[in-house]
Design a protein around this motif. Sequence first.
Motif, PDB file in Angstrom:
ATOM      1  N   TYR A  31      -7.593   4.911  -1.841  1.00 37.01           N
ATOM      2  CA  TYR A  31      -8.396   3.707  -2.055  1.00 37.01           C
ATOM      3  C   TYR A  31      -7.614   2.473  -1.633  1.00 37.01           C
ATOM      4  N   ASN A  32      -8.343   1.420  -1.304  1.00 39.00           N
ATOM      5  CA  ASN A  32      -7.723   0.162  -0.874  1.00 39.00           C
ATOM      6  C   ASN A  32      -7.293  -0.721  -2.032  1.00 39.00           C
ATOM      7  N   SER A  33      -7.819  -0.475  -3.228  1.00 42.27           N
ATOM      8  CA  SER A  33      -7.456  -1.295  -4.381  1.00 42.27           C
ATOM      9  C   SER A  33      -7.191  -0.412  -5.589  1.00 42.27           C
ATOM     10  N   TYR A  34      -6.406  -0.957  -6.501  1.00 43.16           N
ATOM     11  CA  TYR A  34      -6.103  -0.231  -7.728  1.00 43.16           C
ATOM     12  C   TYR A  34      -7.370  -0.051  -8.566  1.00 43.16           C
ATOM     13  N   ARG A 145      -2.170   0.709  -0.339  1.00 47.02           N
ATOM     14  CA  ARG A 145      -3.234   1.666  -0.674  1.00 47.02           C
ATOM     15  C   ARG A 145      -2.824   2.422  -1.929  1.00 47.02           C
ATOM     16  N   TYR A 146      -3.807   3.021  -2.576  1.00 48.16           N
ATOM     17  CA  TYR A 146      -3.575   3.758  -3.814  1.00 48.16           C
ATOM     18  C   TYR A 146      -4.106   5.171  -3.635  1.00 48.16           C
ATOM     19  N   ASP A 147      -3.198   6.136  -3.685  1.00 54.05           N
ATOM     20  CA  ASP A 147      -3.569   7.537  -3.555  1.00 54.05           C
ATOM     21  C   ASP A 147      -3.742   8.136  -4.946  1.00 54.05           C
ATOM     22  N   VAL A 148      -4.759   8.976  -5.066  1.00 51.57           N
ATOM     23  CA  VAL A 148      -4.964   9.736  -6.292  1.00 51.57           C
ATOM     24  C   VAL A 148      -4.478  11.148  -6.002  1.00 51.57           C
TER      25      VAL A 148
END
Length: 172
Positions: A31-34, A145-148
């Motif tokens: 994702y581009n945001s937290y 970016r934020y990876d899950v």
Amino acid sequence: MTHAFSRTAFSTTQQTPQLPTMPTGWPIASYNSYAEAQRAVDHLADKDFPVQDVTIVGVDPLLVERVSARLTWGKVLLSGAMSGAWFGLFVGLLLSFFTPGAGLAPILIGLVSGVAFGMAFSAAGYAATRGRRDFVSHSQLVASRYDVLCQPRNAESGRDLLAQLAMSARGF
């Protein structure tokens, strides 16, 4: 009667590391945001997914300093006077509570002293910068970016649930 609880009584299958360690797991979404990453994990939790297997990882961290105002002697002295006034008022109120028959004198003395000391300390701090920091700013740590990530045992089902979330967000 006292009860002794062991640390393992409330533990889950995966313990949170106490020391800084690299995250583990397979990427199941980016994702581009937290806020988007949080929304995704919340969606997984709503679907009774074992979220203890999930980690949000900020990739390519950046320190962002946002400048909010120019700093001048007037602003420095006013800010010092205001914070000193609050502290002085607090000390004056405490003194008036514990000094019988003192009236308003401790409150006024505390207020005036607080203003004077607040301005003096603020002026000394600002003068010490010698004009190298004539602005007010706020720092944030953000990621590009934020990876899950998810542990392999549940990664496929997590990826499927997040794909459903993405599809519903697009209106499919």
